[in-house]
Design a protein around this motif. Structure first.
Motif, PDB file in Angstrom:
ATOM      1  N   HIS A 189      65.241  16.882  20.769  1.00  0.00           N
ATOM      2  CA  HIS A 189      63.797  17.064  20.908  1.00  0.00           C
ATOM      3  C   HIS A 189      63.449  18.544  20.970  1.00  0.00           C
ATOM      4  CE1 HIS A 189      59.969  17.093  23.293  1.00  0.00           C
ATOM      5  NE2 HIS A 189      59.662  16.258  22.316  1.00  0.00           N
ATOM      6  N   ASN A 190      64.222  19.312  21.728  1.00  0.00           N
ATOM      7  CA  ASN A 190      63.991  20.745  21.820  1.00  0.00           C
ATOM      8  C   ASN A 190      64.260  21.434  20.480  1.00  0.00           C
ATOM      9  OD1 ASN A 190      63.345  23.142  23.211  1.00  0.00           O
ATOM     10  ND2 ASN A 190      65.513  23.610  23.382  1.00  0.00           N
ATOM     11  N   THR A 191      65.307  21.021  19.790  1.00  0.00           N
ATOM     12  CA  THR A 191      65.629  21.589  18.474  1.00  0.00           C
ATOM     13  C   THR A 191      64.520  21.290  17.471  1.00  0.00           C
ATOM     14  OG1 THR A 191      67.972  21.268  18.944  1.00  0.00           O
ATOM     15  CG2 THR A 191      67.368  21.681  16.655  1.00  0.00           C
ATOM     16  N   PHE A 192      63.991  20.080  17.521  1.00  0.00           N
ATOM     17  CA  PHE A 192      62.891  19.700  16.627  1.00  0.00           C
ATOM     18  C   PHE A 192      61.652  20.546  16.930  1.00  0.00           C
ATOM     19  CE2 PHE A 192      59.288  16.779  15.635  1.00  0.00           C
ATOM     20  CZ  PHE A 192      59.426  16.821  14.262  1.00  0.00           C
ATOM     21  N   PHE A 193      61.367  20.761  18.207  1.00  0.00           N
ATOM     22  CA  PHE A 193      60.242  21.604  18.600  1.00  0.00           C
ATOM     23  C   PHE A 193      60.421  23.026  18.062  1.00  0.00           C
ATOM     24  CE2 PHE A 193      58.678  24.784  21.615  1.00  0.00           C
ATOM     25  CZ  PHE A 193      57.318  24.547  21.525  1.00  0.00           C
ATOM     26  N   GLU A 194      61.614  23.581  18.235  1.00  0.00           N
ATOM     27  CA  GLU A 194      61.878  24.937  17.757  1.00  0.00           C
ATOM     28  C   GLU A 194      61.762  25.030  16.235  1.00  0.00           C
ATOM     29  OE1 GLU A 194      62.325  27.771  19.401  1.00  0.00           O
ATOM     30  OE2 GLU A 194      62.095  26.770  21.330  1.00  0.00           O
ATOM     31  N   CYS A 195      62.200  24.000  15.545  1.00  0.00           N
ATOM     32  CA  CYS A 195      62.104  23.975  14.082  1.00  0.00           C
ATOM     33  C   CYS A 195      60.640  23.972  13.645  1.00  0.00           C
ATOM     34  CB  CYS A 195      62.827  22.749  13.539  1.00  0.00           C
ATOM     35  SG  CYS A 195      62.831  22.642  11.737  1.00  0.00           S
ATOM     36  N   LYS A 196      59.830  23.135  14.270  1.00  0.00           N
ATOM     37  CA  LYS A 196      58.415  23.075  13.920  1.00  0.00           C
ATOM     38  C   LYS A 196      57.710  24.383  14.290  1.00  0.00           C
ATOM     39  CE  LYS A 196      56.874  19.356  12.380  1.00  0.00           C
ATOM     40  NZ  LYS A 196      56.597  19.179  10.963  1.00  0.00           N
ATOM     41  N   ARG A 197      58.079  24.964  15.415  1.00  0.00           N
ATOM     42  CA  ARG A 197      57.464  26.222  15.825  1.00  0.00           C
ATOM     43  C   ARG A 197      57.821  27.342  14.852  1.00  0.00           C
ATOM     44  NH1 ARG A 197      58.527  29.180  21.515  1.00  0.00           N
ATOM     45  NH2 ARG A 197      60.429  29.735  20.442  1.00  0.00           N
TER      46      ARG A 197
END
Length: 83
Positions: A60-68
């Motif tokens: 979830h954190n990796t996905f957030f960082e990718c979108k950011r």
């Protein structure tokens, strides 16, 4: 990682961060929170259910960082995270 039944099978979604999104989705759907407690994946993440594995929270954190990183102008030079 996402596991496919056939060798040459690929995701239909080719957008940025699609692989991470698919991994997160499968991780949450295979968790006890979704299977046993019949909650949606979003409810499981929001409530920080202890039956959800830590790997799902990392995804979830990796996905957030990718979108950011898609919105961050500096990433044009460095490349997207998680890709």
């Amino acid at each position: 990682m996402m596991q496919y039944e056939e060798e040459n099978e690929k995701l239909a979604d080719t957008s940025a961060c699609a692989g991470i999104r698919a991994d997160l989705k499968m991780c949450l759907l295979q968790s006890e929170c979704c299977k046993v407690h019949k909650k949606t994946p979003r409810e499981c993440l929001k409530s920080r259910d202890p039956s959800v594995p830590d790997q799902c929270y990392v995804l979830h954190n990796t996905f957030f960082e990718c979108k950011r990183s898609l919105l961050d102008a500096r990433q044009r030079f460095r490349g997207r995270k998680g890709y």
